[in-house]
Design a protein around this motif. Sequence first.
Motif, PDB file in Angstrom:
ATOM      1  N   LYS A   1     -11.609 -12.516   8.777  1.00 18.01           N
ATOM      2  CA  LYS A   1     -11.735 -12.116   7.373  1.00 18.01           C
ATOM      3  C   LYS A   1     -13.076 -12.593   6.832  1.00 18.01           C
ATOM      4  O   LYS A   1     -13.412 -13.773   6.955  1.00 18.01           O
ATOM      5  CB  LYS A   1     -10.575 -12.750   6.588  1.00 18.01           C
ATOM      6  N   VAL A   2     -13.828 -11.678   6.226  1.00 16.04           N
ATOM      7  CA  VAL A   2     -15.145 -12.038   5.684  1.00 16.04           C
ATOM      8  C   VAL A   2     -15.206 -11.840   4.167  1.00 16.04           C
ATOM      9  O   VAL A   2     -16.124 -12.317   3.507  1.00 16.04           O
ATOM     10  CB  VAL A   2     -16.287 -11.229   6.354  1.00 16.04           C
ATOM     11  N   GLN A   3     -14.226 -11.118   3.613  1.00 14.59           N
ATOM     12  CA  GLN A   3     -14.281 -10.735   2.198  1.00 14.59           C
ATOM     13  C   GLN A   3     -12.855 -10.496   1.710  1.00 14.59           C
ATOM     14  O   GLN A   3     -11.977 -10.199   2.491  1.00 14.59           O
ATOM     15  CB  GLN A   3     -15.162  -9.465   2.097  1.00 14.59           C
ATOM     16  N   ASP A   4     -12.649 -10.615   0.408  1.00 10.63           N
ATOM     17  CA  ASP A   4     -11.327 -10.374  -0.172  1.00 10.63           C
ATOM     18  C   ASP A   4     -11.499  -9.709  -1.537  1.00 10.63           C
ATOM     19  O   ASP A   4     -12.564  -9.788  -2.154  1.00 10.63           O
ATOM     20  CB  ASP A   4     -10.579 -11.712  -0.340  1.00 10.63           C
ATOM     21  N   GLY A   5     -10.454  -9.041  -2.013  1.00  6.75           N
ATOM     22  CA  GLY A   5     -10.493  -8.427  -3.335  1.00  6.75           C
ATOM     23  C   GLY A   5     -11.374  -7.186  -3.405  1.00  6.75           C
ATOM     24  O   GLY A   5     -12.048  -6.832  -2.438  1.00  6.75           O
ATOM     25  N   CYS A   6     -11.348  -6.527  -4.578  1.00  9.94           N
ATOM     26  CA  CYS A   6     -12.121  -5.287  -4.733  1.00  9.94           C
ATOM     27  C   CYS A   6     -12.443  -5.056  -6.207  1.00  9.94           C
ATOM     28  O   CYS A   6     -11.592  -5.251  -7.067  1.00  9.94           O
ATOM     29  CB  CYS A   6     -11.320  -4.103  -4.182  1.00  9.94           C
ATOM     30  N   ASP A   7     -13.685  -4.646  -6.459  1.00  8.51           N
ATOM     31  CA  ASP A   7     -14.108  -4.338  -7.836  1.00  8.51           C
ATOM     32  C   ASP A   7     -14.026  -2.843  -8.129  1.00  8.51           C
ATOM     33  O   ASP A   7     -14.373  -2.406  -9.229  1.00  8.51           O
ATOM     34  CB  ASP A   7     -15.548  -4.815  -8.077  1.00  8.51           C
ATOM     35  N   TYR A   8     -13.624  -2.052  -7.137  1.00  2.33           N
ATOM     36  CA  TYR A   8     -13.540  -0.611  -7.362  1.00  2.33           C
ATOM     37  C   TYR A   8     -12.275  -0.296  -8.165  1.00  2.33           C
ATOM     38  O   TYR A   8     -11.333  -1.073  -8.168  1.00  2.33           O
ATOM     39  CB  TYR A   8     -13.517   0.139  -6.026  1.00  2.33           C
ATOM     40  N   LYS A   9     -12.291   0.849  -8.812  1.00  2.69           N
ATOM     41  CA  LYS A   9     -11.170   1.210  -9.689  1.00  2.69           C
ATOM     42  C   LYS A   9     -10.535   2.525  -9.232  1.00  2.69           C
ATOM     43  O   LYS A   9     -10.255   3.400 -10.046  1.00  2.69           O
ATOM     44  CB  LYS A   9     -11.671   1.348 -11.136  1.00  2.69           C
ATOM     45  N   CYS A  10     -10.341   2.693  -7.935  1.00  2.89           N
ATOM     46  CA  CYS A  10      -9.721   3.930  -7.440  1.00  2.89           C
ATOM     47  C   CYS A  10      -8.372   4.111  -8.140  1.00  2.89           C
ATOM     48  O   CYS A  10      -7.592   3.154  -8.240  1.00  2.89           O
ATOM     49  CB  CYS A  10      -9.549   3.874  -5.927  1.00  2.89           C
ATOM     50  N   THR A  11      -8.105   5.322  -8.572  1.00  3.87           N
ATOM     51  CA  THR A  11      -6.969   5.546  -9.481  1.00  3.87           C
ATOM     52  C   THR A  11      -5.600   5.432  -8.819  1.00  3.87           C
ATOM     53  O   THR A  11      -4.585   5.367  -9.506  1.00  3.87           O
ATOM     54  CB  THR A  11      -7.090   6.927 -10.162  1.00  3.87           C
TER      55      THR A  11
ATOM     56  N   VAL B   1       0.827  -1.202   0.000  1.00  5.64           N
ATOM     57  CA  VAL B   1       0.000   0.000   0.000  1.00  5.64           C
ATOM     58  C   VAL B   1       0.863   1.255   0.000  1.00  5.64           C
ATOM     59  O   VAL B   1       0.547   2.244  -0.632  1.00  5.64           O
ATOM     60  CB  VAL B   1      -0.993  -0.005   1.188  1.00  5.64           C
ATOM     61  N   THR B   2       1.955   1.224   0.723  1.00  4.05           N
ATOM     62  CA  THR B   2       2.826   2.405   0.745  1.00  4.05           C
ATOM     63  C   THR B   2       4.240   2.025   0.316  1.00  4.05           C
ATOM     64  O   THR B   2       4.629   0.859   0.387  1.00  4.05           O
ATOM     65  CB  THR B   2       2.917   2.999   2.169  1.00  4.05           C
ATOM     66  N   GLU B   3       4.972   3.014  -0.075  1.00  2.00           N
ATOM     67  CA  GLU B   3       6.362   2.835  -0.486  1.00  2.00           C
ATOM     68  C   GLU B   3       7.173   2.221   0.650  1.00  2.00           C
ATOM     69  O   GLU B   3       8.031   1.389   0.450  1.00  2.00           O
ATOM     70  CB  GLU B   3       6.931   4.226  -0.790  1.00  2.00           C
ATOM     71  N   ASN B   4       6.860   2.670   1.835  1.00  2.00           N
ATOM     72  CA  ASN B   4       7.586   2.239   3.015  1.00  2.00           C
ATOM     73  C   ASN B   4       7.570   0.732   3.200  1.00  2.00           C
ATOM     74  O   ASN B   4       8.572   0.131   3.582  1.00  2.00           O
ATOM     75  CB  ASN B   4       6.953   2.909   4.240  1.00  2.00           C
ATOM     76  N   ALA B   5       6.425   0.118   2.925  1.00  2.00           N
ATOM     77  CA  ALA B   5       6.283  -1.330   3.118  1.00  2.00           C
ATOM     78  C   ALA B   5       7.271  -2.083   2.219  1.00  2.00           C
ATOM     79  O   ALA B   5       7.803  -3.118   2.598  1.00  2.00           O
ATOM     80  CB  ALA B   5       4.856  -1.760   2.839  1.00  2.00           C
ATOM     81  N   ASP B   6       7.523  -1.525   1.027  1.00  2.00           N
ATOM     82  CA  ASP B   6       8.483  -2.150   0.115  1.00  2.00           C
ATOM     83  C   ASP B   6       9.883  -2.155   0.739  1.00  2.00           C
ATOM     84  O   ASP B   6      10.585  -3.155   0.722  1.00  2.00           O
ATOM     85  CB  ASP B   6       8.545  -1.379  -1.221  1.00  2.00           C
ATOM     86  N   LYS B   7      10.270  -1.012   1.281  1.00  3.73           N
ATOM     87  CA  LYS B   7      11.610  -0.880   1.884  1.00  3.73           C
ATOM     88  C   LYS B   7      11.743  -1.764   3.127  1.00  3.73           C
ATOM     89  O   LYS B   7      12.793  -2.351   3.376  1.00  3.73           O
ATOM     90  CB  LYS B   7      11.866   0.582   2.277  1.00  3.73           C
ATOM     91  N   GLN B   8      10.641  -1.809   3.898  1.00  6.50           N
ATOM     92  CA  GLN B   8      10.679  -2.596   5.134  1.00  6.50           C
ATOM     93  C   GLN B   8      10.999  -4.053   4.863  1.00  6.50           C
ATOM     94  O   GLN B   8      11.661  -4.714   5.644  1.00  6.50           O
ATOM     95  CB  GLN B   8       9.320  -2.510   5.849  1.00  6.50           C
ATOM     96  N   PHE B   9      10.508  -4.548   3.728  1.00 12.40           N
ATOM     97  CA  PHE B   9      10.694  -5.960   3.405  1.00 12.40           C
ATOM     98  C   PHE B   9      12.176  -6.341   3.441  1.00 12.40           C
ATOM     99  O   PHE B   9      12.564  -7.330   4.066  1.00 12.40           O
ATOM    100  CB  PHE B   9      10.088  -6.279   2.032  1.00 12.40           C
TER     101      PHE B   9
ATOM    102  N   TYR C   1       0.352  10.501  -0.237  1.00 16.84           N
ATOM    103  CA  TYR C   1       0.251   9.824  -1.531  1.00 16.84           C
ATOM    104  C   TYR C   1       1.627   9.407  -2.036  1.00 16.84           C
ATOM    105  O   TYR C   1       2.583  10.173  -1.989  1.00 16.84           O
ATOM    106  CB  TYR C   1      -0.416  10.749  -2.573  1.00 16.84           C
ATOM    107  N   SER C   2       1.728   8.141  -2.497  1.00 15.96           N
ATOM    108  CA  SER C   2       2.967   7.712  -3.161  1.00 15.96           C
ATOM    109  C   SER C   2       2.595   7.002  -4.462  1.00 15.96           C
ATOM    110  O   SER C   2       1.627   6.244  -4.500  1.00 15.96           O
ATOM    111  CB  SER C   2       3.809   6.806  -2.250  1.00 15.96           C
ATOM    112  N   GLU C   3       3.355   7.287  -5.506  1.00 15.36           N
ATOM    113  CA  GLU C   3       3.075   6.730  -6.827  1.00 15.36           C
ATOM    114  C   GLU C   3       3.240   5.215  -6.809  1.00 15.36           C
ATOM    115  O   GLU C   3       4.238   4.710  -6.320  1.00 15.36           O
ATOM    116  CB  GLU C   3       4.035   7.322  -7.878  1.00 15.36           C
ATOM    117  N   ARG C   4       2.251   4.524  -7.365  1.00 20.66           N
ATOM    118  CA  ARG C   4       2.349   3.066  -7.477  1.00 20.66           C
ATOM    119  C   ARG C   4       2.302   2.687  -8.950  1.00 20.66           C
ATOM    120  O   ARG C   4       1.487   3.211  -9.704  1.00 20.66           O
ATOM    121  CB  ARG C   4       1.198   2.345  -6.745  1.00 20.66           C
ATOM    122  N   ASP C   5       3.161   1.751  -9.343  1.00 17.04           N
ATOM    123  CA  ASP C   5       3.186   1.311 -10.757  1.00 17.04           C
ATOM    124  C   ASP C   5       1.826   0.764 -11.182  1.00 17.04           C
ATOM    125  O   ASP C   5       1.098   0.168 -10.371  1.00 17.04           O
ATOM    126  CB  ASP C   5       4.230   0.196 -10.938  1.00 17.04           C
TER     127      ASP C   5
END
Length: 442
Positions: A149-159, A52-60, A337-341
């Motif tokens: 957990k009751v649900q997974d995935g998303c059909d929304y298209k938030c940009t 979700v955020t750039e930070n999570a990538d670095k943390q890995f 906000y951080s840019e995601r590919d």
Amino acid sequence: MENRKKVAFYTLGCKLNFSETSTIARNFQDEGFERVDFEEVADMYVINTCSVTENADKQFKQIVKKAMKLNDKAFIAAVGCYAQLKPEELADVDGVDLVLGATEKFKITDYINDLSKNDLGEVHSCEIEEADFYVGSYSIGDRTRAFLKVQDGCDYKCTYCTIPLARGISRSDTMENVLKNAKEISEQGIKEIVLTGVNIGDYGKGEFGNKKHEHTFFELVQNLDQVEGIERLRISSIEPNLLKNETIEFVAQSRTFVPHFHIPLQSGSNDILKKMKRRYLREVYTERVAKIREVMPHACIGVDVIVGFPGETDEHFLETYHFLNELDISYLHVFTYSERDNTEAAEMDGIVPGNVRAKRSKMLRGLSVKKRRAFYESQLGTNRTVLFEGENKEGYIHGFTENYVKVKTPWNPELVNTLHEINLTRIDEDGSVRMEFLKITN
């Protein structure tokens, strides 16, 4: 028993990831592994990633390093959202042996043989279209509350969002299975269940892309309220357009659902909401908050907000700031906000400079502190029920009231995972609330 292989887990990101890590850990235990803390030497480390955020990538990368320090011969596996979006990138990280995408992560034990290190990270990932089945999960034994957990995935298209790319289409657990899992959790003596998913208000869509709702979120809430043995149910995060008045009214008089809502806003500017492709305008948000306040004046209302989205001018930001300042809410979760590919927003004009994003974020975090303080002050002198948590923090035990006020009292191990009626007396220097016991209820 001495030869049991040890496995440790690290979870990045959301409550949903915590519930899935727990389920994966139980699969390992069923296969004869011994689960140990991540700080311990283990034969295998599993990292559940977030993107979700750039930070999570670095943390890995830092977490992989930490695991290698503990045992440089340990087998390291990556699962989760980042593993689905950028499998090759993770496989290239020094020390990583296995990367599993969205459909494979729950079958991780099928992919491991003798736990010997690979020269190169092995990738098993799918096209996200293949993630069309549902795996139920819940976390237990990790905390005093469970994430169901009751649900997974998303059909929304938030940009701005990669979640549909990482988790696939919206799909739900069956009502029968959710209730069975809730019952299992209650039988373990856990007092609070938090409902989680990617878009839980969309609950009811069946598997395999079936867009017909078998049930509604409202029916789920009604049915869960009947499960015996559960003291508290909390709705984690729900889209404003999917939080219906009938649900709000039901929670207000419910036996177990607590008066706490977390509702993503993302922007207080309709211009920006449209650019984000959110499915509501700010007026809808105002209506939801007003409805909650009408039937539950003491409810806690949390808000997600993103600053620095492409095209967000100073005027747009101030519109958001003033909107939130005037709204009767309790706290904010502020995301820069951080840019995601592979997202639409990454291609948009009007990039907001990093220092401006940081300044706006700081202003909203300051507003959040003010809002939380005002909410806590409004609760002083009232009687509430607190559920105490399991950690001794500098000689104090903390807990949360049903309406999410954080309270503290001197450490007493006997209080862990117990509910008590209390009176909220004063706000402490660290921002938590001091209390007096009224009577023991459980």
